[in-house]
Design a protein around this motif. Structure first.
Motif, short mmCIF file in Angstrom:
data_model
loop_
_atom_site.label_atom_id
_atom_site.label_comp_id
_atom_site.label_asym_id
_atom_site.label_seq_id
_atom_site.Cartn_x
_atom_site.Cartn_y
_atom_site.Cartn_z
N LYS A 31 40.77 42.08 24.52
CA LYS A 31 41.44 42.13 25.82
C LYS A 31 42.32 40.90 26.02
O LYS A 31 43.49 41.01 26.42
CB LYS A 31 40.40 42.24 26.94
CG LYS A 31 41.01 42.43 28.32
CD LYS A 31 39.91 42.65 29.36
CE LYS A 31 40.49 42.93 30.74
NZ LYS A 31 39.42 43.16 31.75
N LEU A 44 39.68 50.39 30.38
CA LEU A 44 40.79 50.31 31.32
C LEU A 44 41.29 51.67 31.78
O LEU A 44 41.79 51.81 32.90
CB LEU A 44 41.95 49.52 30.69
CG LEU A 44 41.71 48.04 30.44
CD1 LEU A 44 42.84 47.47 29.59
CD2 LEU A 44 41.60 47.27 31.76
N GLU A 52 49.51 45.17 29.32
CA GLU A 52 50.09 45.18 30.66
C GLU A 52 49.11 45.79 31.66
O GLU A 52 49.03 45.36 32.81
CB GLU A 52 51.40 45.97 30.66
CG GLU A 52 52.50 45.36 29.82
CD GLU A 52 53.72 46.25 29.79
OE1 GLU A 52 54.63 46.04 30.65
OE2 GLU A 52 53.79 47.15 28.93
N VAL A 53 48.38 46.82 31.22
CA VAL A 53 47.36 47.41 32.09
C VAL A 53 46.27 46.37 32.37
O VAL A 53 45.81 46.21 33.50
CB VAL A 53 46.76 48.68 31.46
CG1 VAL A 53 45.69 49.28 32.37
CG2 VAL A 53 47.86 49.71 31.18
N ALA A 54 45.87 45.65 31.32
CA ALA A 54 44.84 44.62 31.49
C ALA A 54 45.31 43.50 32.42
O ALA A 54 44.52 42.96 33.20
CB ALA A 54 44.45 44.04 30.13
N GLY A 102 47.30 43.90 34.88
CA GLY A 102 47.50 44.43 36.22
C GLY A 102 48.96 44.63 36.58
O GLY A 102 49.27 44.91 37.75
N THR A 103 49.85 44.54 35.61
CA THR A 103 51.28 44.72 35.87
C THR A 103 51.76 46.14 35.60
O THR A 103 52.93 46.45 35.83
CB THR A 103 52.11 43.74 35.01
OG1 THR A 103 51.81 43.97 33.62
CG2 THR A 103 51.76 42.30 35.36
N ALA A 112 50.33 50.34 35.91
CA ALA A 112 49.26 51.25 36.31
C ALA A 112 48.74 52.00 35.11
O ALA A 112 49.51 52.45 34.25
CB ALA A 112 49.79 52.23 37.36
#
Length: 315
Positions: free
Chosen positions: A23, A120, A275-277, A279-280, A282
């Motif tokens: 991660k 995620l 990017e998902v990790a 938070g930028t 969805a």
């Protein structure tokens, strides 16, 4: 220089630790902290390949390379399919200081990257895991994903039913999770919450009509442009995420085939799992979404894993 054998790697890189290492590595990749080259693959004939990857975890962190041979159709199945080394270099002296077994790192970090993506993207209540494939990656995927979801059932499918049954028995023995071998892909996939494809298939074995709404998929088996494990319709009907956008755009066979067939556009690849990790971006937007994580494997994963192993050796 320190050397870490396959047994050393296994002892120092447990799945639970490696999921967190992956991660962090993928967030570094997606935030632009790392530098890396696209993987170079040299065909060796008879289905064998030699892979070369190089990169860094960041300006002030370790850098290095992985050199690995891949022999999926080897006659001697007692040998691992991936053999090679990961080498780390010191950021200040530029000298190599760590050499680790790449086959074991690849086996563990690939499954743990899938588990990280599953955590995620999969629904929180996901409890049925299907694994298509019976090799080393299938085994590690079961162990890794059982660390991030409370599983009620694991299903295994493989081209050789005896291997599927043997793997199912081994996984059930290790995890205490009811595990069965299925003879048909569609039966294994029916109503599954999480599906991992870790096969050597050249043509799709999993099609859109076999996958229920809300399923999360880790597409892992094809690591270069050519073999496809899933069909175009499944790609087009899913929210599609990459480990690395440039890598998948260049070598992600399922994505490239769907793009060439005209069923998707380039923007169908929504972005990177990092990017998902962060938070930028969805990830899952509804319980009905089908989500796909396309895994090619990335050098930052290998460097991060080797650096973790080396750090643990210091106590």
């Amino acid at each position: 220089m320190q050397y870490f054998s396959a047994d050393d790697v296994a002892a120092r890189l447990p799945h639970a630790d490696c999921i967190e290492v992956m991660k962090t590595a993928m967030m570094k990749l997606s935030s632009g902290e790392t530098e890396q080259m696209l993987r170079q693959i040299l065909p060796l004939g008879a289905g064998n390949m030699f892979g070369i990857m190089a990169g860094t975890l960041g300006e002030q962190e370790a850098f290095g390379s992985k050199l690995i041979s891949v022999s999926p159709e080897r006659k001697d199945k007692s040998r691992p399919s991936h053999q090679g080394v990961v080498v780390l270099f010191d950021k200040e002296t530029l000298a190599p200081y760590c050499l680790a077994d790449a086959g074991q790192i690849t086996a563990i970090r690939t499954a743990c990257a899938s588990a990280m993506a599953t955590d995620l993207l999969a629904r929180r209540e996901s409890s049925i895991l299907t694994i298509l494939g019976t090799g080393e990656q299938a085994h590690h995927h079961a162990l890794a994903i059982s660390k991030i979801r409370w599983l009620d059932e694991i299903r295994i499918w493989g081209r050789t039913p005896d291997k599927a049954r043997a793997l199912a028995n081994a996984i059930q023995s290790e995890t205490r999770i009811p595990t069965t071998a299925e003879e048909r892909v569609e039966n294994a996939a029916r109503d599954a919450d999480i599906i991992c494809t870790v096969t050597g298939a050249f043509d799709p074995i999993l099609t859109a009509d076999m996958v229920a709404p809300g399923t999360h998929l880790n597409i892992v088996g094809s690591s270069f442009d050519g073999p496809r494990e899933i069909d175009d319709a499944l790609v087009s009907g899913a929210r599609f995420f990459a480990d690395s956008k440039p890598s998948v755009a260049a070598q992600g066979s399922e994505y490239r085939h769907a793009l060439a067939s005209g069923v998707i556009r380039e923007d169908h690849m929504l972005g990177e799992i990092g990017e998902v990790a962060l938070g930028t971006l969805a990830g899952r937007t509804s319980d009905a979404d089908i989500t796909i994580y396309k895994s090619l494997g990335h050098i930052v994963q290998d460097i991060a894993a080797a650096a973790h192993i080396q750090a643990k050796s210091k106590g």
